[in-house]
Design an enzyme around this catalytic site. Sequence first.
Site, PDB file in Angstrom:
ATOM      1  N   GLY A  70       0.602   4.392   2.425  1.00 27.42           N
ATOM      2  CA  GLY A  70      -0.481   4.316   3.655  1.00 27.42           C
ATOM      3  C   GLY A  70      -0.076   3.938   4.960  1.00 27.42           C
ATOM      4  N   CYS A 327      -9.498  -4.618   2.705  1.00 23.19           N
ATOM      5  CA  CYS A 327      -8.760  -5.757   3.952  1.00 23.19           C
ATOM      6  C   CYS A 327     -10.250  -6.335   4.327  1.00 23.19           C
ATOM      7  CB  CYS A 327      -7.200  -4.920   4.878  1.00 23.19           C
ATOM      8  SG  CYS A 327      -7.826  -3.343   5.041  1.00 23.19           S
TER       9      CYS A 327
HETATM   10  C1  LIG Z   1      -7.550   6.119   4.417  1.00 29.39           C
HETATM   11  C2  LIG Z   1      -6.132   5.065   4.035  1.00 29.39           C
HETATM   12  N1  LIG Z   1      -5.900   4.927   5.507  1.00 29.39           N
HETATM   13  C3  LIG Z   1      -4.335   4.300   4.762  1.00 29.39           C
HETATM   14  C4  LIG Z   1      -4.535   3.366   3.930  1.00 29.39           C
HETATM   15  C5  LIG Z   1      -3.301   2.338   3.964  1.00 29.39           C
HETATM   16  O1  LIG Z   1      -2.236   2.601   3.162  1.00 29.39           O
HETATM   17  P1  LIG Z   1      -1.906   1.552   1.937  1.00 29.39           P
HETATM   18  O2  LIG Z   1      -2.567   0.451   1.259  1.00 29.39           O
HETATM   19  O3  LIG Z   1      -0.877   2.474   0.970  1.00 29.39           O
HETATM   20  O4  LIG Z   1      -0.698   1.218   3.147  1.00 29.39           O
HETATM   21  C6  LIG Z   1      -5.708   2.925   2.838  1.00 29.39           C
HETATM   22  C7  LIG Z   1      -5.646   2.478   1.818  1.00 29.39           C
HETATM   23  O5  LIG Z   1      -5.879   0.846   1.544  1.00 29.39           O
HETATM   24  C8  LIG Z   1      -6.549   3.956   3.298  1.00 29.39           C
HETATM   25  O6  LIG Z   1      -7.614   4.350   2.319  1.00 29.39           O
END
Ligand SMILES: Cc1ncc(COP(=O)(O)O)c(C=O)c1O
Length: 378
Positions: A70, A327
Amino acid sequence: VNVYFDNAATTQLDSKVLQAMLPYMESHFGNPSSIHAFGRKTRTAIEKARKNIAAHLNCSTAEIFFTSGGTESNNTILLNAVQNLSIKRIITSPIEHHCVLHTLDYLKQHFQFTIEYVKLNEQGGVDLENLDTLCAGSNEKTLVCLMHANNEIGNLLPIQEAAEICQKHLCLFHSDTVQTIGKIPIDLQKTPIHFLAGAGHKIYGPKGSGFLYINSNNPCKPLLYGGGQERNMRAGTENLYGIVGLSKAIEIAHQTIEADTHHMKNLKNYFLKQIQKQMPQVTQNGLTGDQSLHTILNLNFTDFPKTDMLLMNLDIEGICASGGSACSSGLDAGSHVIQALDLGNNSIRFSFSKFNQITEIDYALNTLNKLLLSSVAQ
Ligand SMILES: Cc1ncc(COP(=O)(O)O)c(C=O)c1O
């Protein structure tokens, strides 16, 4: 006991996903760019995965690009917007994921564009009338960037309405669908979205796997330069077994979407009903009912005495939940979403998976009773 209620942070790998990945870890290890038989075998697997994901979204295979998840997908879109697509204005919200908000902070220092924040109601729901007004408010080329489901409080964006507002005003529309891919079907022929982002690890797939949908009318440039992988959109040898796993995870999610949704809705509704019966002071943060994603229940314990250390005490009792996104959990500043909505200091996110059972909810309720009601009695 180990009860895992932090599925919005990440999910357990489905064993069927692992089975699909294993051959690509053991025998089918060729570099997909190699033209010999080993390479052709793995190239075929990647293209099959792309076809599968495109079919589930009802878009063209040429519009799907594999990424590391993401974060990379959102970064790629936002950088392209201001660097290559002449976007001069971005309309977003203060409760997007940090991989959107921090990227915008960075881009703001290097590119000329303005950021406008859409109004949110008290529960953090996007005010669509305000979105309409903002979109109409300028002739500058605009990108609207609004997440489909908020990862902390579960708020759902009425994505069809939002997309149609953007279309009416000729704004580009990007939706961070990381929390909803495989959970809420999206038909890109019916919902006019220009970009979206997905990640495997939120739907029982592998971490470090994700994809990006880019509508073919908006040619983008890569974030990483090097080889010509992903049709020159994402250099570097492909995360082969990650891609195979992501595709399998999406396939399973779509096959079982109805039963899984039903199961998790039950868990969430039962949790909420019971906790409100037993502890009427506890409230749900964010939007409720069908306006909230069925996997996320964010509860507010602020009016309860002795809630400090609640998350840690739950952990000691074998229950893993979260105070915010992964995070921002732990002992740092807390969640920007909870802060933006002024929800106090004692919110806990319980997020569910298809593997959770009602008995685990009962255990959590008993534990919360023990931790909270016992403190009231003292
Ligand atoms: C809404 C949303 N966007 C982006 C992310 C980031 O995704 P990734 O952990 O695959 O980089 C997350 C998850 O941590 C998320 O919940």
